[in-house]
Write a protein that holds these residues in place. Structure first.
Motif, PDB file in Angstrom:
ATOM      1  N   GLY A 261       0.807  -1.216   0.000  1.00  0.00           N
ATOM      2  CA  GLY A 261       0.000   0.000   0.000  1.00  0.00           C
ATOM      3  C   GLY A 261       0.836   1.259   0.000  1.00  0.00           C
ATOM      4  O   GLY A 261       0.427   2.290  -0.535  1.00  0.00           O
ATOM      5  N   ARG A 574     -15.619   9.706  -4.954  1.00  0.00           N
ATOM      6  CA  ARG A 574     -14.535   8.749  -5.177  1.00  0.00           C
ATOM      7  C   ARG A 574     -13.350   9.058  -4.269  1.00  0.00           C
ATOM      8  O   ARG A 574     -12.785   8.151  -3.642  1.00  0.00           O
ATOM      9  CB  ARG A 574     -14.112   8.771  -6.648  1.00  0.00           C
ATOM     10  N   SER A 575     -12.968  10.320  -4.165  1.00  0.00           N
ATOM     11  CA  SER A 575     -11.853  10.698  -3.291  1.00  0.00           C
ATOM     12  C   SER A 575     -12.190  10.417  -1.830  1.00  0.00           C
ATOM     13  O   SER A 575     -11.354   9.933  -1.060  1.00  0.00           O
ATOM     14  CB  SER A 575     -11.511  12.174  -3.473  1.00  0.00           C
ATOM     15  N   VAL A 578     -11.791   6.752  -1.110  1.00  0.00           N
ATOM     16  CA  VAL A 578     -10.381   6.354  -1.003  1.00  0.00           C
ATOM     17  C   VAL A 578      -9.815   6.776   0.350  1.00  0.00           C
ATOM     18  O   VAL A 578      -9.132   5.990   1.021  1.00  0.00           O
ATOM     19  CB  VAL A 578      -9.560   6.963  -2.157  1.00  0.00           C
ATOM     20  N   TRP A 645       0.882   6.039   1.364  1.00  0.00           N
ATOM     21  CA  TRP A 645      -0.297   5.302   0.882  1.00  0.00           C
ATOM     22  C   TRP A 645      -1.138   6.200  -0.013  1.00  0.00           C
ATOM     23  O   TRP A 645      -1.583   5.782  -1.085  1.00  0.00           O
ATOM     24  CB  TRP A 645      -1.099   4.815   2.083  1.00  0.00           C
ATOM     25  N   LEU A 646      -1.363   7.414   0.410  1.00  0.00           N
ATOM     26  CA  LEU A 646      -2.161   8.352  -0.387  1.00  0.00           C
ATOM     27  C   LEU A 646      -1.424   8.793  -1.644  1.00  0.00           C
ATOM     28  O   LEU A 646      -2.051   9.102  -2.664  1.00  0.00           O
ATOM     29  CB  LEU A 646      -2.526   9.575   0.462  1.00  0.00           C
ATOM     30  N   TYR A 648       0.216   7.113  -3.744  1.00  0.00           N
ATOM     31  CA  TYR A 648       0.021   6.206  -4.874  1.00  0.00           C
ATOM     32  C   TYR A 648      -1.411   6.237  -5.395  1.00  0.00           C
ATOM     33  O   TYR A 648      -1.708   5.619  -6.413  1.00  0.00           O
ATOM     34  CB  TYR A 648       0.407   4.780  -4.471  1.00  0.00           C
ATOM     35  N   ARG A 649      -2.262   6.970  -4.724  1.00  0.00           N
ATOM     36  CA  ARG A 649      -3.644   7.112  -5.187  1.00  0.00           C
ATOM     37  C   ARG A 649      -3.935   8.516  -5.696  1.00  0.00           C
ATOM     38  O   ARG A 649      -4.813   8.694  -6.520  1.00  0.00           O
ATOM     39  CB  ARG A 649      -4.594   6.747  -4.039  1.00  0.00           C
ATOM     40  N   PHE A 650      -3.179   9.495  -5.186  1.00  0.00           N
ATOM     41  CA  PHE A 650      -3.307  10.889  -5.645  1.00  0.00           C
ATOM     42  C   PHE A 650      -1.897  11.460  -5.847  1.00  0.00           C
ATOM     43  O   PHE A 650      -1.421  12.264  -5.041  1.00  0.00           O
ATOM     44  CB  PHE A 650      -4.078  11.724  -4.614  1.00  0.00           C
TER      45      PHE A 650
END
Length: 806
Positions: A261, A574-575, A578, A645-646, A648-650
């Motif tokens: 993650g 969506r955000s 997550v 972790w965040l 890799y998503r934002f």
């Protein structure tokens, strides 16, 4: 072939397209509900799906919704122009007469029955009526049609039942889910999770179950096949395990990437993906084809919080061979689960490679410790206390517990394993149960009671299960270590017969697997209920969800906790979803505060830069001087994990992942230094708290929210002496909180004051409480005005500025 298996295979026949067409017709062409059905039964690619036997022969009907979760919306007046028209055509309404008409309508049993047929049970009917009555009596601009019919009632014309269509129109405005209940039920239908993975259903997979106890070589054999495959994926429960396979693969000249993650490591210098990947199980891809997949610790499929990840991997991995490793207690369940996909399971049983015995005597005293001993505790307080006592006897010990960074755990394990290091004793929590290779001769249980989470998400104190005891005890006498035989015992004499009884039991067979709502499902819910909070959406989803006998919906309390925390922050759905799935420890106040600040900064569309994070965590940090400092450093490390972790998503909003990872490594080294000198930190803490006596201080992250002890739960404690039972059953938390511990005197527990409860539940720190007390005292000195400007404070001006910004 058994009848049960025949039925399972029989209902794998392709479901006719006409069924889908008829369902879509009922929902309306192109509706979101029809899309939900299509995704459930055909997958996103539109390939024909299968109906599992559990679904085809299920006897469970649609359960009624939990209407207590339905929050009425405020109805905006949309008839501003029509109110005067109704009055002009008739006359101004007599509110007292209207109230009598409304009350007659409410008492009509026929109206209540008709409303119930349309989804309004007694609770919703009452709430809808109160809202409708308030709307009618307080609105200055009723619709012309409603105004006219109410006037007729006041004049003695018409029947009160004629109000029903207007009442239902209002009810559907405040409860929009009434109009789309069938769609919501179909979206939350979780009875056929195998059909969510069309890529896996398109191939015939071979399932190989490697079953055996700890230290039996089951995972080793699966990994050997993984290394010889053209492509493969390893799915483990911990970052440490994924990292171990990552290193083992690359050392064997098999290029392998690492995906967790918080980390992505590609061995190819150009960033090209390798044919092999080692990942934490939540991060595995269910769309990438592999030759071999390894799913480790399959028994965690029943975990109340993370079980969904194992279910997803087992049903969804697109691999020719799926090698499943775990306890034999999962064999029957995995076999039955695979019936729903038509895949047979090959069983390979393994026995423990080295003998393990339960000793006939307890240790009883730390003076009786020997090299290779590992004392297992279930809270940090015992870790601190025992390590202090061990080093007071002139012995060195290593310390491992769950909240330590991975690097620190590995460093402590290396220190303990090194035959040339004088450290020969290990004090650890059950974190040693998996993920670390340790050279342990004897496992010593300091206690047989640990915090657990029940089905309601409440924390309790309970005796360890047979599975947990075997997992921990199995670390003794590990194959290839310097000890060829393992021993297990307890610290206290009265615990030994209880341990023997626990280990003699058969491990409970696994009967269900976890599921969790996906982002797509929540988005479809939000389409129908756009004004509901995400926490309320999740509650309604779980309330309406249907699962068959093989599955359960995982605990979502952590998700809802984060959702409620950031509900006031403007984020798209969506955000927000997550952010709510971020793996944080909600018992750590600093981590929760950081999470909130991250979300707020994100909502402003302001990137969270390296400098911003450094200011937030007050980097650079220094070596800890006491236990409180060490606990804070651990929380900072978790905060940096959250950033990664965040990131890799934002990626655009968290742009400095590499720089954050660099300071995280430095922080890991600082924490390692603190853990190496943990007894000095404990002594410093004891010096600062020397004025307190008789304390039983427990760190914040070890306090359960709800405590139930063995003697209160009717558990078998026959082997415990009366004094020992009383100690375990009546353990209290005393003292006052300081130095990073949460401690309370018995009087504060009994008086039930708000401040005591807030501190006890971890919602308010002692420092913050003291600040509030100071501000309250100042407010009393200022005549009760907390914002009155005091000399040199400037508080009044600052407060006005804040109000102005709002």
């Amino acid at each position: 072939m058994s009848l049960k298996r025949y039925l399972f295979l029989l209902c794998r026949a392709p479901y006719r397209a006409s069924c889908l067409r008829s369902t879509a017709t009922v929902l309306g062409k192109g509706s979101v509900g029809a899309l939900a059905v299509q995704r459930h039964y055909t997958g996103e690619t539109g390939a024909s799906g299968y109906i599992s036997c559990r679904n085809a022969f299920s006897t469970s009907a649609s359960k009624p919704p939990n209407t207590s979760l339905f929050v009425p919306l405020h109805v905006k007046d949309t008839h501003n122009g029509e109110g005067s028209i109704g009055a002009e055509l008739t006359q101004k309404l007599d509110k007292s007469e209207v109230l009598k008409v409304l009350n007659r309508f409410y008492k009509r049993k026929e109206m209540q029955r008709l409303a119930a047929e349309n989804g309004l049970d007694a609770r919703l009917f009452h709430q809808a009526f109160i809202s409708f009555r308030k709307y009618v009596l307080e609105s200055d601009a009723l619709g012309a049609d409603l105004h006219i019919i109410l006037n007729d009632f006041c004049c003695g014309a018409g029947h009160v039942d004629d109000l029903y269509p207007y009442f239902m129109r209002h009810a559907k405005q405040i409860f929009p889910m009434l109009d789309c209940m069938e769609d919501l039920r179909k979206i939350s239908d979780l009875r056929v999770p195998a059909n969510w993975y069309p890529e896996a259903r398109a191939i015939q997979r071979k399932i190989i179950f490697h079953a055996g106890p700890t230290n039996s070589g089951k995972t080793h054999h699966a990994i050997q096949r993984y290394l010889t495959a053209k492509s493969g994926v390893y799915c483990g429960p911990l970052k440490l395990l994924a990292h171990e396979i990552f290193e083992k693969s690359n050392n064997a000249n098999v290029p392998c990437d690492l995906v967790t993650g918080e980390e992505r490591t590609f061995v190819n210098p150009e960033g090209k993906q390798s044919s092999h990947v080692a990942c934490t199980i939540e991060m595995c891809s269910v769309t990438t084809p592999y030759e071999v997949a390894v799913i480790d610790e399959i028994q965690m499929i029943r975990d109340l919080s993370r079980g969904w990840a194992w279910t997803r991997a087992l049903l969804g991995l697109c691999a020719e061979e799926i090698h499943v490793c775990g306890e034999a207690a999962a064999i029957d369940f995995v076999t039955e689960l695979m019936y729903s996909t038509g895949e047979e399971v090959e069983i390979r049983n393994y026995k423990r490679l080295t003998p393990m015995s339960v000793l006939d005597h307890a240790v009883e005293s730390l003076n009786n410790l020997h090299p290779g001993d590992c004392i297992v505790c279930f809270n940090k307080n015992d870790i601190y206390s025992i390590s202090r006592q061990i080093e007071a006897r002139g012995l060195e010990c290593a310390v491992i517990y769950g909240s330590l960074p991975p690097g620190t755990k590995l460093a402590q394990a290396k220190k303990f394993n090194d035959p040339d290091d004088p450290c020969k004793i290990l004090v650890a929590t059950d974190a040693i149960g998996m993920g670390l290779n340790l050279s342990i001769k004897r496992i010593i249980f300091n206690s047989l009671v640990k915090p657990t989470v029940n089905e309601k998400g409440e924390k309790e104190m309970d005796t360890i299960t047979t599975s947990q005891a075997l997992q921990i005890a199995g670390r003794a006498g590990r194959f290839s270590s310097m000890f060829k035989e393992g021993e297990v015992t307890t610290m206290h004499r009265d615990d030994l017969p209880v341990l023997k009884e626990i280990l003699s039991r058969t491990v409970d067979t696994i009967e269900t697997a976890g599921l969790h709502p996906t982002a797509d499902q929540i988005e479809m819910f939000a389409y129908h209920l756009p004004d509901a909070t995400i926490s309320n959406l999740i509650d309604i989803f779980v309330s309406l969800s249907q699962v068959d006998g093989l599955y359960f919906v995982c605990n979502i309390d952590d998700f809802k906790f984060l959702a409620d925390m950031i509900q006031h922050i403007p984020l798209n759905l969506r955000s927000r979803y997550v952010f709510c799935t971020a793996p944080i420890n909600r018992k750590q106040p600093f981590v929760c505060t950081s999470f909130l600040k991250f979300a707020r900064q994100f909502s402003r569309d302001e990137p969270l830069t390296f400098d911003w994070v450094c200011r937030h965590v007050r980097w650079p940090l220094v070596a800890p001087r006491n236990i409180k400092d060490l606990v804070h450093l651990e929380a900072v490390h978790l905060t940096l994990d959250l950033y990664l972790w965040l990131s890799y998503r934002f990626m655009d909003m968290f742009p400095d992942a590499n720089l954050i990872r660099d300071i995280q490594k430095e922080l890991d080294n600082i924490i390692q230094l603190g853990v190496r000198n943990i007894t000095r930190l404990i002594r410093a803490s004891e010096t600062n708290s020397s004025s307190l006596t008789g304390t039983d201080a427990i760190p914040d992250d070890d306090i359960p929210l709800h405590r139930t002890f063995p003697k209160d739960r009717g558990l078998n404690t026959e082997g415990l002496s009366e004094a020992r039972q009383q100690k375990q059953g009546q353990r209290k938390i005393h003292g006052s909180k300081m130095l990073g511990y949460r401690t309370f005197d018995s009087q504060s527990e009994q008086d039930g004051s708000l401040s005591s409860r807030l501190v006890q539940e971890g919602l308010l720190s002692t420092d913050l409480l003291e600040q509030l007390q100071r501000e309250w005292a100042a407010s009393q000195a200022n005549g009760g005005d907390p914002w009155k400007e005091t000399a040199g404070s400037g508080r009044k001006g600052n407060w006005k500025g804040k109000k102005k910004n709002k």
